[in-house]
Design a protein around this motif. Structure first.
Motif, short mmCIF file in Angstrom:
data_model
loop_
_atom_site.label_atom_id
_atom_site.label_comp_id
_atom_site.label_asym_id
_atom_site.label_seq_id
_atom_site.Cartn_x
_atom_site.Cartn_y
_atom_site.Cartn_z
N ALA A 1 46.23 33.25 45.00
CA ALA A 1 46.54 34.20 43.92
C ALA A 1 46.31 33.56 42.56
N ASN A 2 46.74 32.31 42.41
CA ASN A 2 46.50 31.60 41.15
C ASN A 2 45.00 31.47 40.87
N ARG A 3 44.22 31.14 41.88
CA ARG A 3 42.77 30.95 41.67
C ARG A 3 42.10 32.26 41.27
N VAL A 4 42.53 33.35 41.87
CA VAL A 4 41.93 34.66 41.55
C VAL A 4 42.19 35.00 40.08
N VAL A 5 43.42 34.85 39.62
CA VAL A 5 43.73 35.17 38.22
C VAL A 5 42.98 34.24 37.28
N ASP A 6 42.89 32.97 37.62
CA ASP A 6 42.12 32.04 36.79
C ASP A 6 40.66 32.47 36.68
N ARG A 7 40.11 32.93 37.80
CA ARG A 7 38.70 33.36 37.80
C ARG A 7 38.51 34.59 36.93
N LEU A 8 39.44 35.52 37.02
CA LEU A 8 39.35 36.74 36.21
C LEU A 8 39.53 36.44 34.73
N LEU A 9 40.38 35.49 34.41
CA LEU A 9 40.56 35.11 33.01
C LEU A 9 39.31 34.43 32.45
N ALA A 10 38.64 33.68 33.31
CA ALA A 10 37.45 32.97 32.86
C ALA A 10 36.29 33.91 32.59
N ASP A 11 36.31 35.08 33.22
CA ASP A 11 35.22 36.05 33.04
C ASP A 11 35.82 37.45 33.05
N VAL A 12 36.18 37.96 31.87
CA VAL A 12 36.86 39.25 31.78
C VAL A 12 35.95 40.42 32.16
N HIS A 13 34.65 40.16 32.32
CA HIS A 13 33.73 41.23 32.70
C HIS A 13 33.79 41.50 34.20
N ARG A 14 34.39 40.61 34.97
CA ARG A 14 34.25 40.66 36.41
C ARG A 14 35.26 41.62 37.05
N PRO A 15 34.80 42.57 37.84
CA PRO A 15 35.73 43.43 38.58
C PRO A 15 36.19 42.73 39.85
N GLY A 16 37.17 43.32 40.54
CA GLY A 16 37.53 42.82 41.85
C GLY A 16 36.47 43.21 42.87
N GLY A 17 36.53 42.61 44.05
CA GLY A 17 35.57 42.98 45.08
C GLY A 17 35.02 41.77 45.80
N ALA A 18 33.94 41.99 46.58
CA ALA A 18 33.38 40.94 47.42
C ALA A 18 32.90 39.75 46.60
N GLU A 19 32.30 40.01 45.43
CA GLU A 19 31.79 38.92 44.61
C GLU A 19 32.93 38.03 44.13
N LEU A 20 34.00 38.65 43.69
CA LEU A 20 35.16 37.88 43.25
C LEU A 20 35.71 37.04 44.40
N ALA A 21 35.85 37.65 45.58
CA ALA A 21 36.37 36.93 46.74
C ALA A 21 35.51 35.71 47.06
N GLY A 22 34.19 35.90 46.98
CA GLY A 22 33.29 34.78 47.23
C GLY A 22 33.47 33.66 46.23
N LEU A 23 33.71 34.00 44.98
CA LEU A 23 33.86 32.97 43.94
C LEU A 23 35.12 32.13 44.13
N VAL A 24 36.14 32.69 44.77
CA VAL A 24 37.37 31.92 44.99
C VAL A 24 37.45 31.39 46.42
N GLY A 25 36.38 31.58 47.18
CA GLY A 25 36.31 31.01 48.52
C GLY A 25 37.22 31.65 49.53
N ALA A 26 37.33 32.99 49.48
CA ALA A 26 38.21 33.69 50.41
C ALA A 26 37.62 35.05 50.75
N GLY A 27 38.17 35.71 51.75
CA GLY A 27 37.76 37.06 52.08
C GLY A 27 38.46 38.08 51.21
N GLU A 28 37.88 39.28 51.14
CA GLU A 28 38.48 40.33 50.30
C GLU A 28 39.91 40.66 50.72
N ARG A 29 40.16 40.71 52.03
CA ARG A 29 41.51 41.04 52.47
C ARG A 29 42.50 39.94 52.11
#
Length: 305
Positions: free
Chosen positions: A201-229
């Motif tokens: 959860a911490n990594r996901v929020v950090d990733r979203l803060l680093a790139d405010v253009h990024r929506p949630g979804g498969a691409e985000l999950a890949g960037l934090v090294g986890a599955g969407e679920r």
């Protein structure tokens, strides 16, 4: 910023709050910097910030798994004057200690769906602890769903005795430096209980803060090294919201910042730069949270109202 919270004067731990590190791994001072109107903070009338002598402090590295940061404000308004401050809160749970003309001395603010409003008058001070996603579930027995859309006084009985005991101890530590050291120590000790779900959860929020253009979804999950679920489960367990909602809230804070500080940008450009399909989608999102359209908000900032 967040809604209310100060208590009595000794430094003892009480009510079984837990062990304290002896500061071997925790720095003794924290970085301090002012909170500026141009920052991304969600305060919808940022011109008010200088009136509150608003400043923020960083947690120690050992505490940063649970604590995102600390802030402190003080105010003294003329008799009869009040400020109606509206805030699009960052997706986080905040603990606050306050004194003076305030609703309560200790307060917990959950993740709010919409902008919340605080009426400020008289004089007072506030010291805030903004938690990371992992924070609240490791510091006490609360779930984010229990405090969603709520700003509540914290007492010995409600909503969580462990959180109350912690805030009493932090309040008794005295000034900001003492409070930060004590909270850093406690958060560093509690961080040892963090599991993969909390850290994700911490990594996901950090990733979203680093790139405010990024929506949630498969691409985000890949960037934090986890599955969407897994991403969904991690954010639901710690913030009570899914990744699309969290991404949208962070993006709306950036919308508010740009509208308030960049009068040269038209709203169509803001929408395009932040990945909205068109201006209409931005307007719908912003009005749904802030209660006004982006154009009306910008006019109110210019007018100072």
């Amino acid at each position: 910023m967040s809604g209310p919270s100060v208590c009595g004067p000794d430094r003892s731990w009480c009510c079984g709050v837990g062990p304290v590190l002896q500061n071997s791994d925790v720095r003794q001072t924290s970085d301090e910097e002012p909170i500026l109107p141009r920052d991304r903070h969600g305060v919808l009338h940022p011109a008010n910030l200088p009136r509150f002598a608003a400043r923020r402090y960083s947690p120690s590295p050992a505490a940063a798994t649970l604590v995102d940061g600390y802030w402190e404000v003080s105010w003294r308004l003329p008799p009869g004057e009040s400020i109606r401050q509206r805030v699009i809160e960052f997706p986080a749970i905040t603990l606050t200690l306050e004194s003076g003309e305030v609703p309560a001395p200790l307060v917990l603010t959950g993740v709010h769906s919409r902008a919340w409003v605080r009426e400020i008058s008289g004089e007072g001070t506030a010291f805030g602890i903004r938690l990371r996603p992992a924070g609240i579930v490791l510091l006490g027995g609360l779930t984010p769903q229990q405090v969603a859309d709520r700003t509540v006084p914290v007492t010995a009985d409600d909503p969580d005795p462990a959180v109350h005991a912690l805030l009493v101890a932090v309040a008794r530590a005295g000034d900001a430096a003492g409070r930060i050291r004590l909270m850093d120590d406690h958060a560093a000790a509690a961080a040892s209980r963090a599991g993969e779900l909390h850290l994700l959860a911490n990594r996901v929020v950090d990733r979203l803060l680093a790139d405010v253009h990024r929506p949630g979804g498969a691409e985000l999950a890949g960037l934090v090294g986890a599955g969407e679920r897994s991403v969904q489960r991690a954010l639901r367990a710690t913030l009570g919201r899914g990744p699309t909602w969290v991404a949208r809230r962070i993006r709306l804070q950036e919308v508010a910042r740009l509208l308030a500080t960049r009068p040269d940008l038209d709203i169509t450009s803001v929408a395009a730069d932040l990945g909205y399909t068109d201006q209409a989608h931005l307007t719908t999102d912003f009005r749904g949270v802030a209660g006004v359209t982006p154009a009306a908000y910008r006019r109110s900032v210019v007018a100072g109202s």
